[in-house]
Motif scaffolding. Sequence first.
Motif, PDB file in Angstrom:
ATOM      1  N   MET A 204      11.648  -8.557  -5.539  1.00  0.00           N
ATOM      2  CA  MET A 204      10.425  -8.523  -4.742  1.00  0.00           C
ATOM      3  C   MET A 204      10.121  -7.118  -4.262  1.00  0.00           C
ATOM      4  N   ALA A 205      11.159  -6.389  -3.855  1.00  0.00           N
ATOM      5  CA  ALA A 205      10.960  -5.081  -3.235  1.00  0.00           C
ATOM      6  C   ALA A 205      10.818  -3.955  -4.247  1.00  0.00           C
TER       7      ALA A 205
ATOM      8  N   MET B 241      -0.414  -4.868   1.683  1.00  0.00           N
ATOM      9  CA  MET B 241      -0.154  -6.193   2.235  1.00  0.00           C
ATOM     10  C   MET B 241      -0.464  -7.301   1.234  1.00  0.00           C
ATOM     11  N   ALA B 242      -1.058  -6.957   0.088  1.00  0.00           N
ATOM     12  CA  ALA B 242      -1.329  -7.940  -0.956  1.00  0.00           C
ATOM     13  C   ALA B 242      -0.214  -7.999  -1.992  1.00  0.00           C
ATOM     14  N   HIS B 243       0.913  -7.342  -1.704  1.00  0.00           N
ATOM     15  CA  HIS B 243       2.020  -7.347  -2.669  1.00  0.00           C
ATOM     16  C   HIS B 243       2.538  -8.764  -2.908  1.00  0.00           C
ATOM     17  N   GLY B 244       2.615  -9.559  -1.854  1.00  0.00           N
ATOM     18  CA  GLY B 244       3.058 -10.943  -2.027  1.00  0.00           C
ATOM     19  C   GLY B 244       2.124 -11.742  -2.905  1.00  0.00           C
ATOM     20  N   GLU B 245       0.818 -11.477  -2.808  1.00  0.00           N
ATOM     21  CA  GLU B 245      -0.143 -12.203  -3.649  1.00  0.00           C
ATOM     22  C   GLU B 245      -0.041 -11.766  -5.106  1.00  0.00           C
ATOM     23  N   LEU B 246       0.387 -10.534  -5.365  1.00  0.00           N
ATOM     24  CA  LEU B 246       0.639 -10.125  -6.746  1.00  0.00           C
ATOM     25  C   LEU B 246       1.828 -10.895  -7.327  1.00  0.00           C
TER      26      LEU B 246
ATOM     27  N   LEU C 248       2.801 -18.554  -1.512  1.00  0.00           N
ATOM     28  CA  LEU C 248       4.085 -18.043  -1.999  1.00  0.00           C
ATOM     29  C   LEU C 248       4.356 -16.627  -1.500  1.00  0.00           C
ATOM     30  N   GLY C 249       3.359 -15.752  -1.594  1.00  0.00           N
ATOM     31  CA  GLY C 249       3.583 -14.350  -1.237  1.00  0.00           C
ATOM     32  C   GLY C 249       3.841 -14.124   0.232  1.00  0.00           C
TER      33      GLY C 249
ATOM     34  N   ILE D 283       6.700 -11.237   1.903  1.00  0.00           N
ATOM     35  CA  ILE D 283       6.187  -9.893   2.102  1.00  0.00           C
ATOM     36  C   ILE D 283       6.979  -9.148   3.178  1.00  0.00           C
ATOM     37  N   VAL D 284       7.352  -9.824   4.261  1.00  0.00           N
ATOM     38  CA  VAL D 284       8.118  -9.163   5.328  1.00  0.00           C
ATOM     39  C   VAL D 284       9.482  -8.724   4.811  1.00  0.00           C
TER      40      VAL D 284
END
Length: 585
Positions: A306-307, A322-327, A512-513, A517-518
């Motif tokens: 993830m990171a 902040m949209a990394h989780g949505e990717l 899901l994202g 993200i945190v």
Amino acid sequence: MKQAGYMAVRLTLKGGLARTMKSLSVLLLVFCFLGIQGASDARAAQASPGIQAEIARLITKNRKKRKEAAVSLAKRSDPMLLSLLLALREGSLYAWKPVEGEAKVVIGGDGVKRGDKEFFPLFEAYSNTSILDSRGKPLLAPANQLQEIRAGRRIRRAIRPYVNRLRSAAQLLSPDSNVRRAAATRMARLGDPNLIPILRKSLDAESHWLTRIAFEEAIALIEMKGVDAKARHAAVKKLGEINGLNAIGDLKIAAGLVAGNKGDADPYVRAEAKAAVDEIEYYLSWTSFIDTIFRGASLGSILLLMALGLAIVFGLMGVINMAHGELMMIGAYATFVVQALFISYLPENLFGLYFILALPAAFAAAAFVGYLMEISIIRHLYGRPLETLLTTWGISLVLQQAVRQMFGAQNVDVKAPSWLSGGYHLMIGVQFPYNRLFIIGLAVICVAGTYLFLFRTWAGMRIRAVTQNREMSTCLGVSSRRVDAWTFAFGAGLAGLAGAALSQVGNVGPDLGQNYIVDSFMVVVTGGVGKLMGSIVAGLGLGGMNKVLEPAMGAVFGKVVILMLVILFLQRRPEGLFATRTRGA
């Protein structure tokens, strides 16, 4: 046979009669071998004379003798008799009187209508194999040649417990080792001494080491409840030697360690049970330690996956995405789409290949969305972290709503391919799931690939040059805008790969994202901004700490403790584990 004849003709045309005769001889030997093997299998499926005699007694009209024959067959605990007993209970066991010959007990299949007459396919009473006619085709007998062997309520009630035992015994013949182990566990709970010969016979033929231990454990558990003190002592000792995890409760009762129970009547059995309990509990401590290490490595690999993309986007480019989780979510849904295409348009036997193609599809889908984000919005916000944070947060909400519109608000089902199902049994009580092992391997490959890309290619050198000194790189002819776009796309593609991997171990939904993200930012900041090695150490370290604290504090409070420790660490060392070296340092 036609294919063999065709081959023979071709050989004649090419190599002459000698080579043809040689090939036909080889084919003849193969057919003879298969015939001998088939005959041996047929003989193996035949019942013994005693069983044949008892089966024949079922034809009698005397209900008492019929009941005696049925119970006698059931008491034999032969798994091959399960089909016969089930047919007797369900009313599909018949006495077949052919035109020529004596009456015979058979199992009837579903009836077939031919005009006004009804015909039934017949199966052997013992082996449950199809009875063939003179042409080698399944025999269909008219209804007037069949007489049902009736089983009244008394017969069904008498054979019921034996049928339940035979169901488990029949599963000992399953080709799946997991089914055989589960059957042995159920038979151990029954505690019937008559099942011991069946278990011993299966044990002699078993080759899988873990299933052999399950059989030995079942035998020992049954013998442990017997009358003979020496047999109980030997069974308890055996359970301690093989670390019988399923026997820990019974061993504690035998040792008198359960409140209100004095234990076994024999003091030697009690002492041996106490020693077995101590040995198994010591073994359990080791299995728990190994399992915690593996689960920590597994969670650390997930955090690292993830990171990894965020380490490039945030660490190298300085973009708070902040949209990394949505990717990651897009990568997971791309996996779902590839799975749906395989189910809809390709044969079922190719389904296991879908995940191999889903990985590049997830990378490409997330990279494409990331590329569009960078060229349309992100590139206008470099050097403005607050605006970037708010903008990417808004993009994340847009992407979530778009997925809800396309796929619905509910989670979608992503099935694991067969080669990712199950796990590797390292030892008794320790199993490494294949999907977790795959994620660990994928994390290693992604880290190695990212390192080689950044430090061993011209494109990676341009990325590092632009992130370190944009003006100088531009003066040397490097297109910084193009590098920014492709760098952001590469980081987004890595997030898509993480989403594809997460689809095999968790739920795939629009939220899901947000669940990761945190954790992703925590890994990147703790490891050191822009430091690949720091992300690796931080991901594995935080994953291991999470799994160590989880059993004692719970999942939620354990994560709170980790977050507090990270805050305290960053107060003392704001640059993270691996600080960026400068000339003035």
